[in-house]
Design an enzyme around this catalytic site. Structure first.
Site, mmCIF file in Angstrom:
data_model
loop_
_atom_site.group_PDB
_atom_site.id
_atom_site.type_symbol
_atom_site.label_atom_id
_atom_site.label_comp_id
_atom_site.label_asym_id
_atom_site.label_seq_id
_atom_site.Cartn_x
_atom_site.Cartn_y
_atom_site.Cartn_z
ATOM 1 N N ASP A 52 0.824 -1.219 0.000
ATOM 2 C CA ASP A 52 0.000 0.000 0.000
ATOM 3 C C ASP A 52 0.858 1.268 0.000
ATOM 4 O O ASP A 52 1.963 1.272 0.531
ATOM 5 C CB ASP A 52 -0.913 -0.019 1.235
ATOM 6 N N ARG A 89 -0.256 8.754 -10.242
ATOM 7 C CA ARG A 89 -0.315 7.585 -9.350
ATOM 8 C C ARG A 89 0.362 6.368 -9.972
ATOM 9 O O ARG A 89 0.978 5.556 -9.287
ATOM 10 C CB ARG A 89 -1.781 7.241 -9.034
ATOM 11 N N THR A 119 -10.554 -7.335 -5.685
ATOM 12 C CA THR A 119 -11.835 -7.355 -6.395
ATOM 13 C C THR A 119 -12.452 -5.950 -6.426
ATOM 14 O O THR A 119 -13.311 -5.666 -7.249
ATOM 15 C CB THR A 119 -12.826 -8.328 -5.706
ATOM 16 N N GLU A 120 -11.994 -5.061 -5.529
ATOM 17 C CA GLU A 120 -12.525 -3.691 -5.476
ATOM 18 C C GLU A 120 -11.719 -2.715 -6.335
ATOM 19 O O GLU A 120 -12.167 -1.604 -6.618
ATOM 20 C CB GLU A 120 -12.550 -3.183 -4.022
ATOM 21 N N ASN A 121 -10.497 -3.102 -6.737
ATOM 22 C CA ASN A 121 -9.625 -2.176 -7.467
ATOM 23 C C ASN A 121 -10.126 -1.846 -8.872
ATOM 24 O O ASN A 121 -9.645 -0.898 -9.504
ATOM 25 C CB ASN A 121 -8.187 -2.705 -7.543
ATOM 26 N N ARG A 131 1.762 -4.578 6.524
ATOM 27 C CA ARG A 131 1.066 -3.561 5.745
ATOM 28 C C ARG A 131 1.834 -2.247 5.837
ATOM 29 O O ARG A 131 1.738 -1.529 6.845
ATOM 30 C CB ARG A 131 -0.369 -3.347 6.233
HETATM 31 C C1 FPP Z 1 -1.934 -0.082 -3.343
HETATM 32 O O1 FPP Z 1 -1.468 1.259 -3.299
HETATM 33 C C2 FPP Z 1 -1.374 -0.770 -4.506
HETATM 34 C C3 FPP Z 1 -2.112 -1.357 -5.513
HETATM 35 C C4 FPP Z 1 -3.587 -1.345 -5.520
HETATM 36 C C5 FPP Z 1 -1.462 -1.985 -6.690
HETATM 37 C C6 FPP Z 1 -0.232 -2.813 -6.429
HETATM 38 C C7 FPP Z 1 0.363 -3.180 -7.727
HETATM 39 C C8 FPP Z 1 1.677 -3.171 -8.037
HETATM 40 C C9 FPP Z 1 2.737 -2.853 -7.049
HETATM 41 C C10 FPP Z 1 2.144 -3.438 -9.446
HETATM 42 C C11 FPP Z 1 2.130 -4.823 -9.980
HETATM 43 C C12 FPP Z 1 2.580 -5.897 -9.074
HETATM 44 C C13 FPP Z 1 3.460 -6.915 -9.345
HETATM 45 C C14 FPP Z 1 3.455 -8.072 -8.431
HETATM 46 C C15 FPP Z 1 4.415 -6.911 -10.471
HETATM 47 P P1 FPP Z 1 -2.504 2.452 -3.511
HETATM 48 O O2 FPP Z 1 -2.577 2.747 -4.959
HETATM 49 O O3 FPP Z 1 -3.813 2.098 -2.871
HETATM 50 O O4 FPP Z 1 -1.793 3.617 -2.742
HETATM 51 P P2 FPP Z 1 -2.504 4.832 -1.972
HETATM 52 O O5 FPP Z 1 -3.164 4.227 -0.762
HETATM 53 O O6 FPP Z 1 -1.339 5.711 -1.615
HETATM 54 O O7 FPP Z 1 -3.467 5.456 -2.924
#
Ligand code: FPP
Length: 235
Positions: free
Chosen positions: A15, A28, A61-63, A183
């Site tokens: 995260d 982002r 599933t929410e992303n 986390r």
């Molecule tokens: C959460 O941070 C991160 C994600 C929803 C995506 C994670 C994906 C990757 C790191 C890329 C692909 C992965 C691999 C295994 C190659 P956020 O976007 O919710 O951060 P925020 O809370 O600061 O908005």
């Protein structure tokens, strides 16, 4: 750190990618790019330490609710990672497994996942589990539905259901539960990650944003883990 008392299975909620990018005035998606690099570094480090399993939350599933260009970027990063993995996993003895419903992902990603699954089946080393289109509640509902279907078909009776049988219906079938869930990113919640499997996991929350997460942050988490007393409901 006591290298003889490491967790067998570490899980990470990656995260903070978006905030990391925003603080730098970047889109982002730039945070996800760095986040994917950090995943490579930390997975290699886990393997080198002798950890057996690393499970990461890459896409929930929410992303799908996120803007299309952000979803597309995450899918592109996954594709790039799987293409690299196809070339290197046999050499490095790294297995890959996916937890989640892949049928809703782009066909190209599903095909690459099938190829990495086939290579993984020939290997016996460190395993990285990538949660993709994964949700803990969704996983439990699917397992319950599948068991109900088996009962309706006369293959099982409700009385037969116990923890071990239920676990065989989860995406994580055959995996040991995570010992440690980390986390980064400052939030202190589970966010629908490994809801069944986290029953006795140790949790470590850190303010470090995932793109800033270093091997030293993993060392610090492992050291803290080694000071925890795991009692599993006993005394
Ligand atoms: C959460 O941070 C991160 C994600 C929803 C995506 C994670 C994906 C990757 C790191 C890329 C692909 C992965 C691999 C295994 C190659 P956020 O976007 O919710 O951060 P925020 O809370 O600061 O908005």
């Amino acid at each position: 750190m006591d290298l003889d008392h490491l967790p067998r299975h570490i899980a990470i909620i990656m995260d903070g990618n978006g905030r990391w990018a925003k603080r730098r005035g970047l889109p982002r998606t730039a945070g996800h790019k760095v986040g994917a690099e950090v995943f490579r570094t930390i997975a290699t480090y886990c393997k080198d330490l002798g950890i057996d399993y690393l499970t990461v939350y890459a896409f929930s599933t929410e992303n799908w609710k996120r803007p299309k260009d952000e979803v597309d970027t995450i899918m592109r990063l996954l594709k790039r990672y799987l293409l690299e993995a196809i070339d290197t996993m046999a050499r490095d003895n790294i297995r890959l497994r996916f937890l989640g419903d892949l049928t809703e992902l782009p066909q190209e990603l599903q095909d690459l996942a099938a190829r990495t699954n086939a290579i993984s089946a020939t290997l016996d080393g460190f395993q990285a589990n990538i949660c993709l289109n994964y949700g803990g509640r969704d996983e439990i509902l699917r397992a319950a539905r599948q068991f109900a279907r088996e009962c309706a078909a006369g293959e099982r009776t409700p009385e037969q259901l116990d923890t071990a049988l239920f676990e065989r219906h989860l995406f994580s079938a055959g995996l040991p539960d995570p010992d440690l869930i980390i986390r980064p990113g400052g939030e202190k919640r589970v966010s629908n990650f490994l809801l069944w499997q986290c029953a006795y996991a140790e949790f470590i929350f850190t303010d470090t944003l995932w793109p800033d997460f270093k091997k030293e942050d993993l060392d610090a988490a492992l050291l803290e883990y080694q000071h925890r007393q795991r009692r599993y409901g006993g005394i």
